[in-house]
Design an enzyme around this catalytic site. Structure first.
Site, PDB file in Angstrom:
ATOM      1  N   GLU A 122     -28.289  36.913 -17.343  1.00 56.16           N
ATOM      2  CA  GLU A 122     -27.000  37.644 -17.590  1.00 56.16           C
ATOM      3  C   GLU A 122     -27.238  38.802 -18.308  1.00 56.16           C
ATOM      4  OE1 GLU A 122     -23.304  36.091 -15.491  1.00 56.16           O
ATOM      5  OE2 GLU A 122     -22.543  37.233 -17.469  1.00 56.16           O
ATOM      6  N   ALA A 168     -14.464  43.378 -17.193  1.00 60.65           N
ATOM      7  CA  ALA A 168     -12.795  42.625 -16.547  1.00 60.65           C
ATOM      8  C   ALA A 168     -11.606  43.581 -16.890  1.00 60.65           C
ATOM      9  CB  ALA A 168     -12.206  40.762 -17.662  1.00 60.65           C
TER      10      ALA A 168
HETATM   11  C1  LIG Z   1     -21.024  33.585 -12.708  1.00 62.82           C
HETATM   12  C2  LIG Z   1     -19.813  34.503 -12.425  1.00 62.82           C
HETATM   13  C3  LIG Z   1     -19.991  35.447 -13.309  1.00 62.82           C
HETATM   14  C4  LIG Z   1     -18.308  36.106 -13.288  1.00 62.82           C
HETATM   15  N1  LIG Z   1     -18.539  37.515 -13.694  1.00 62.82           N
HETATM   16  C5  LIG Z   1     -17.555  38.143 -14.296  1.00 62.82           C
HETATM   17  C6  LIG Z   1     -17.824  39.529 -14.101  1.00 62.82           C
HETATM   18  O1  LIG Z   1     -18.696  40.182 -14.261  1.00 62.82           O
HETATM   19  N2  LIG Z   1     -16.723  40.575 -14.433  1.00 62.82           N
HETATM   20  C7  LIG Z   1     -15.401  39.774 -14.553  1.00 62.82           C
HETATM   21  O2  LIG Z   1     -14.546  40.279 -15.033  1.00 62.82           O
HETATM   22  N3  LIG Z   1     -15.162  38.541 -14.238  1.00 62.82           N
HETATM   23  C8  LIG Z   1     -16.288  37.720 -13.935  1.00 62.82           C
HETATM   24  N4  LIG Z   1     -16.489  36.569 -13.931  1.00 62.82           N
HETATM   25  C9  LIG Z   1     -14.919  35.932 -13.790  1.00 62.82           C
HETATM   26  C10 LIG Z   1     -14.275  35.668 -12.610  1.00 62.82           C
HETATM   27  O3  LIG Z   1     -13.662  36.722 -12.368  1.00 62.82           O
HETATM   28  C11 LIG Z   1     -12.902  34.848 -12.687  1.00 62.82           C
HETATM   29  O4  LIG Z   1     -12.979  33.704 -12.635  1.00 62.82           O
HETATM   30  C12 LIG Z   1     -11.597  34.746 -11.424  1.00 62.82           C
HETATM   31  O5  LIG Z   1     -10.606  34.178 -12.016  1.00 62.82           O
HETATM   32  C13 LIG Z   1     -12.391  34.294  -9.874  1.00 62.82           C
HETATM   33  O6  LIG Z   1     -13.260  35.356  -9.605  1.00 62.82           O
HETATM   34  P1  LIG Z   1     -13.777  34.578  -7.929  1.00 62.82           P
HETATM   35  O7  LIG Z   1     -14.441  35.035  -7.381  1.00 62.82           O
HETATM   36  O8  LIG Z   1     -13.671  32.739  -8.460  1.00 62.82           O
HETATM   37  O9  LIG Z   1     -12.176  34.215  -7.510  1.00 62.82           O
HETATM   38  P2  LIG Z   1     -11.805  33.753  -5.968  1.00 62.82           P
HETATM   39  O10 LIG Z   1     -12.628  33.180  -5.535  1.00 62.82           O
HETATM   40  O11 LIG Z   1     -10.763  34.671  -5.553  1.00 62.82           O
HETATM   41  O12 LIG Z   1     -11.190  32.400  -6.309  1.00 62.82           O
HETATM   42  C14 LIG Z   1      -9.910  32.693  -7.571  1.00 62.82           C
HETATM   43  C15 LIG Z   1      -8.929  31.691  -6.751  1.00 62.82           C
HETATM   44  O13 LIG Z   1      -8.050  32.152  -5.826  1.00 62.82           O
HETATM   45  C16 LIG Z   1      -8.238  30.778  -5.091  1.00 62.82           C
HETATM   46  N5  LIG Z   1      -8.921  30.710  -3.736  1.00 62.82           N
HETATM   47  C17 LIG Z   1      -9.882  31.877  -3.265  1.00 62.82           C
HETATM   48  N6  LIG Z   1      -9.765  31.995  -2.518  1.00 62.82           N
HETATM   49  C18 LIG Z   1      -8.537  31.551  -1.695  1.00 62.82           C
HETATM   50  C19 LIG Z   1      -7.207  31.955  -0.466  1.00 62.82           C
HETATM   51  N7  LIG Z   1      -8.593  32.389   0.572  1.00 62.82           N
HETATM   52  N8  LIG Z   1      -6.775  31.742  -0.774  1.00 62.82           N
HETATM   53  C20 LIG Z   1      -5.857  31.229  -2.159  1.00 62.82           C
HETATM   54  N9  LIG Z   1      -6.860  30.769  -2.960  1.00 62.82           N
HETATM   55  C21 LIG Z   1      -7.795  31.520  -2.795  1.00 62.82           C
HETATM   56  C22 LIG Z   1      -9.438  29.360  -5.916  1.00 62.82           C
HETATM   57  O14 LIG Z   1      -9.208  28.288  -5.155  1.00 62.82           O
HETATM   58  C23 LIG Z   1      -9.605  29.860  -7.169  1.00 62.82           C
HETATM   59  O15 LIG Z   1      -8.408  29.113  -7.689  1.00 62.82           O
HETATM   60  C24 LIG Z   1     -17.644  35.779 -13.472  1.00 62.82           C
HETATM   61  C25 LIG Z   1     -16.874  33.890 -13.381  1.00 62.82           C
HETATM   62  C26 LIG Z   1     -19.146  33.482 -12.766  1.00 62.82           C
HETATM   63  C27 LIG Z   1     -18.559  32.001 -12.685  1.00 62.82           C
END
Ligand SMILES: Cc1cc2nc3c(=O)[nH]c(=O)nc-3n(C[C@H](O)[C@H](O)[C@H](O)COP(=O)(O)OP(=O)(O)OC[C@H]3O[C@@H](n4cnc5c(N)ncnc54)[C@H](O)[C@@H]3O)c2cc1C
Length: 287
Positions: free
Chosen positions: A17, A51
């Site tokens: 990454e 971000a």
């Molecule tokens: C490998 C990796 C790469 C990343 N790369 C980046 C990047 O390039 N840029 C960046 O800005 N961030 C990045 N992040 C961070 C990420 O954007 C944050 O952790 C963000 O807060 C959550 O994104 P998510 O897609 O996991 O969210 P979600 O899957 O939407 O989850 C977020 C929260 O909401 C809850 N949730 C999920 N779906 C629902 C639903 N339908 N209804 C109610 N609650 C729900 C989950 O339990 C969790 O607590 C990365 C994280 C990882 C692990």
């Protein structure tokens, strides 16, 4: 090539990454190291999506150069926070034009200056909605994020895993985990995920410790640091080079154990550091 084709071929994948340089920093500062990363034969390189919005425009450009100039398979990270559906569609169109077939689909974090940001006011509230949309409008391989210790926003771990299952069911090909420092968390998570019917590959994300800033990073992301690692960081706090070396050794051991334990691959958070990446792979027996 769609990365989903790599899994299940009796091969453990290696991914790096990288992140785009800040807008005021020339792109070439990153691209100087790309031939070196390429020599390490990664299966793909993923490019983060800024971000705060500042370097967002560079993600697709970098992924395109990786793929179309350097011949390295690329995956873009894409966050939906702060984007309308129309903007997401424009990005998806640009990916199609650049022949990029892999997306790590994420919700993203609230803007730093808006901790009470209301996600429900956007076109996409959670990653599962973005994933469902991408599935509908394009033919992409889609990865998503998984949190071994639960996402910081989650009140309960089982609730977080239930949402993860919903996200996978929306059309995820494979998952990549947040950083972690205790491999038991990963192997336990695999069992729990399987129990609730998550059957796609779950690739461990490994963040080497390069300096003591890791404490702040883990505090923000809700990851724990094992006591032995805290002692290690404290021991070398006045000697950055020794800390970096100890961090490399730790990451290499983690990687070796994960691969020996059957992980489908490794997603290495390189922090754009080529020299350390080479050292980690050598120490892990991957060079
Ligand atoms: C490998 C990796 C790469 C990343 N790369 C980046 C990047 O390039 N840029 C960046 O800005 N961030 C990045 N992040 C961070 C990420 O954007 C944050 O952790 C963000 O807060 C959550 O994104 P998510 O897609 O996991 O969210 P979600 O899957 O939407 O989850 C977020 C929260 O909401 C809850 N949730 C999920 N779906 C629902 C639903 N339908 N209804 C109610 N609650 C729900 C989950 O339990 C969790 O607590 C990365 C994280 C990882 C692990």
């Amino acid at each position: 090539m769609k990365l989903s084709q790599l899994f299940g071929k009796n091969k453990q994948t290696l991914a790096f990454e990288i992140f785009p340089p800040k807008p005021e920093v020339p792109m070439e500062t990153l691209f100087e190291s790309i031939p070196g990363f390429k020599e390490l034969s990664p299966d793909y390189i993923s490019v983060t999506y800024g971000a705060g919005g500042s370097s967002r425009g560079r993600t697709v450009e970098i992924a395109s150069r990786l793929k179309n100039t350097y011949g390295i398979e690329a995956m873009v990270h894409l966050t939906c926070v702060g984007h309308t559906m129309e903007q997401i569609d424009e990005i998806l169109d640009s990916l199609k034009r650049e022949n990029i077939e892999n997306i790590l689909a994420l919700r993203g974090d609230p803007p730093i200056d808006q901790p009470d940001f209301d996600f429900s006011r956007g076109d996409f509230r959670h990653a599962n909605e973005l994933i469902a949309h991408i599935r509908k409008v394009g033919d992409f391989c889609i990865a998503a994020a998984a949190y071994l210790e639960g996402h910081v926003d989650s009140k309960r771990l089982d609730e977080d895993r239930r949402w993860l299952k919903e996200k996978v069911d929306a059309g995820v090909d494979f998952l990549i985990t947040q950083l972690f420092f205790d491999n038991r968390l990963y192997f336990d998570f695999l069992d729990r995920a399987a129990q609730i019917g998550i059957n796609c590959p779950i690739v461990p994300g490994i963040m080497p410790i390069f300096n003591a800033k890791i404490k702040t990073m883990t505090a923000r992301s809700g990851c724990s640091i094992p006591a032995k690692l805290v002692l290690m960081i404290d021991k070398y706090q006045d000697n950055p080079e020794d800390l970096r070396k100890a961090g490399i050794e730790y990451a290499a051991k983690q990687i070796r154990e994960l691969l020996d334990g059957g992980a489908p691959g490794i997603h290495l958070y390189t922090m754009n550091r080529l020299k350390s990446t080479i050292e980690i792979l050598k120490a892990a027996g991957l060079r």
